[in-house]
Design an enzyme around this catalytic site. Sequence first.
Site, PDB file in Angstrom:
ATOM      1  N   LYS A  23       0.184   4.329  -0.351  1.00 20.99           N
ATOM      2  CA  LYS A  23      -0.368   5.583   0.191  1.00 20.99           C
ATOM      3  C   LYS A  23      -0.075   6.724  -0.791  1.00 20.99           C
ATOM      4  O   LYS A  23      -0.126   6.505  -1.992  1.00 20.99           O
ATOM      5  CB  LYS A  23       0.168   5.834   1.598  1.00 20.99           C
ATOM      6  CG  LYS A  23      -0.006   4.578   2.461  1.00 20.99           C
ATOM      7  CD  LYS A  23       0.192   4.778   3.919  1.00 20.99           C
ATOM      8  CE  LYS A  23      -0.046   3.438   4.621  1.00 20.99           C
ATOM      9  NZ  LYS A  23      -0.007   3.521   6.067  1.00 20.99           N
TER      10      LYS A  23
ATOM     11  N   GLU B  96      -5.722  -5.033  10.275  1.00 20.59           N
ATOM     12  CA  GLU B  96      -4.684  -4.046  10.544  1.00 20.59           C
ATOM     13  C   GLU B  96      -5.003  -3.317  11.849  1.00 20.59           C
ATOM     14  O   GLU B  96      -5.797  -2.363  11.850  1.00 20.59           O
ATOM     15  CB  GLU B  96      -4.627  -3.019   9.403  1.00 20.59           C
ATOM     16  CG  GLU B  96      -4.267  -3.616   8.061  1.00 20.59           C
ATOM     17  CD  GLU B  96      -3.624  -2.573   7.150  1.00 20.59           C
ATOM     18  OE1 GLU B  96      -2.498  -2.811   6.722  1.00 20.59           O
ATOM     19  OE2 GLU B  96      -4.222  -1.517   6.920  1.00 20.59           O
TER      20      GLU B  96
ATOM     21  N   GLY C 138       2.231   2.060  10.819  1.00 21.04           N
ATOM     22  CA  GLY C 138       3.220   3.136  10.724  1.00 21.04           C
ATOM     23  C   GLY C 138       3.875   3.487  12.045  1.00 21.04           C
ATOM     24  O   GLY C 138       4.547   4.513  12.153  1.00 21.04           O
TER      25      GLY C 138
ATOM     26  N   ASN D 133       0.874  -1.171   0.000  1.00 23.94           N
ATOM     27  CA  ASN D 133       0.000   0.000   0.000  1.00 23.94           C
ATOM     28  C   ASN D 133       0.908   1.217   0.000  1.00 23.94           C
ATOM     29  O   ASN D 133       1.497   1.548   1.026  1.00 23.94           O
ATOM     30  CB  ASN D 133      -0.896  -0.036   1.252  1.00 23.94           C
ATOM     31  CG  ASN D 133      -1.698   1.237   1.408  1.00 23.94           C
ATOM     32  OD1 ASN D 133      -1.810   2.035   0.478  1.00 23.94           O
ATOM     33  ND2 ASN D 133      -2.263   1.434   2.589  1.00 23.94           N
TER      34      ASN D 133
ATOM     35  N   GLU E  37      -6.777   4.830   7.668  1.00 28.30           N
ATOM     36  CA  GLU E  37      -6.549   6.256   7.372  1.00 28.30           C
ATOM     37  C   GLU E  37      -7.776   6.871   6.706  1.00 28.30           C
ATOM     38  O   GLU E  37      -8.096   8.039   6.920  1.00 28.30           O
ATOM     39  CB  GLU E  37      -5.275   6.420   6.520  1.00 28.30           C
ATOM     40  CG  GLU E  37      -4.031   6.214   7.377  1.00 28.30           C
ATOM     41  CD  GLU E  37      -2.814   5.699   6.632  1.00 28.30           C
ATOM     42  OE1 GLU E  37      -2.783   5.743   5.389  1.00 28.30           O
ATOM     43  OE2 GLU E  37      -1.892   5.214   7.319  1.00 28.30           O
TER      44      GLU E  37
ATOM     45  N   HIS F 226      -9.507   1.357   4.667  1.00 26.64           N
ATOM     46  CA  HIS F 226      -8.237   1.513   5.387  1.00 26.64           C
ATOM     47  C   HIS F 226      -8.442   2.463   6.574  1.00 26.64           C
ATOM     48  O   HIS F 226      -9.223   3.410   6.495  1.00 26.64           O
ATOM     49  CB  HIS F 226      -7.167   2.065   4.433  1.00 26.64           C
ATOM     50  CG  HIS F 226      -5.798   2.033   5.037  1.00 26.64           C
ATOM     51  ND1 HIS F 226      -5.361   3.004   5.918  1.00 26.64           N
ATOM     52  CD2 HIS F 226      -4.796   1.134   4.928  1.00 26.64           C
ATOM     53  CE1 HIS F 226      -4.132   2.697   6.311  1.00 26.64           C
ATOM     54  NE2 HIS F 226      -3.760   1.564   5.720  1.00 26.64           N
TER      55      HIS F 226
ATOM     56  N   SER G  87       3.100  -2.378  10.372  1.00 32.88           N
ATOM     57  CA  SER G  87       4.541  -2.452  10.636  1.00 32.88           C
ATOM     58  C   SER G  87       5.167  -3.803  10.262  1.00 32.88           C
ATOM     59  O   SER G  87       6.082  -4.274  10.937  1.00 32.88           O
ATOM     60  CB  SER G  87       4.845  -2.099  12.094  1.00 32.88           C
ATOM     61  OG  SER G  87       4.465  -0.759  12.363  1.00 32.88           O
TER      62      SER G  87
ATOM     63  N   GLY H 122       2.741  -1.221   4.298  1.00 30.12           N
ATOM     64  CA  GLY H 122       2.839   0.188   3.936  1.00 30.12           C
ATOM     65  C   GLY H 122       4.289   0.597   3.727  1.00 30.12           C
ATOM     66  O   GLY H 122       4.855   0.424   2.646  1.00 30.12           O
TER      67      GLY H 122
END
Length: 258
Positions: A21, A176, A182, A19, A106, A104, A222, A243
């Site tokens: 982003k 996730e 992150g 991903n 985010e 997701h 992570s 990510g």
Amino acid sequence: MLGCLQKEVSMRPKTIAGNWKMYKTGDEAASFVATLASLTKDCQERLLLAVPFTAITAAATAAKGTNIVIGAQNMHDASSGAFTGEIAGPMLTAAGARFVILGHSERREIFGEDDVFVGRKVQAALNAKLSVILCVGETLADREAGNTMVKVSEQVKTCLYSIPAASFEHITIAYEPVWAIGTGKVATPAEAQAVHAAIRRIIGSITSPEVADKLCILYGGSVKPENAAALRAEKDIDGFLVGGASLNPETFSSLCQK
Ligand code: PGA
């Protein structure tokens, strides 16, 4: 679309999905894909890259004839309309995407998307002949309050309850935990396995045990070459959604099993 359905339970396809982003232009994506393809000739997993909208066509063109499949990171639930700045499923398909990440954290946390909206997007993506990676996961507050399973179960059920069982071959779920995205903090293999097994049970209850057995469930948060082996050893972890570690072709390719 990406079929996930396989005859043998033990043959659930292992998947490594990146991903990106909001990183990389079309030119950068094309050269990344060429490098990744040469590094992953012997890779046993299926490799997916969810790239920015503007890089889809360049990445998909570069991925032709390789084992890499290109997708998007979000879409709207309408197939067209007056939604300034949004993108529709059929546009992604036409640009070369074969799958889309939906829900997701985010998108949920920064852009206020809720489960009902995400559920409508799942149906819209399937209508547009896109496979779906549906993200679910609890926040740190949920986990500390002992609400992990309640939260994840609510997300899975609300987003998928209206999807017919036959469409589940085009759905992958990514667990996730929000606190692991992150942050460098990763769920332990046992913590992740417990939630993956619960997700499989929930899918079994809303579809059938056969559909649940064939569902790919990825772990994300992570993931790095150093922690991947222990996570992938768990029975219900069928791969990763990555990510940060997907932005460098050498690092990303080292997540593959040769
Ligand atoms: P991370 O991101 O691997 O950088 O934690 C995962 C994700 O957001 O899907």
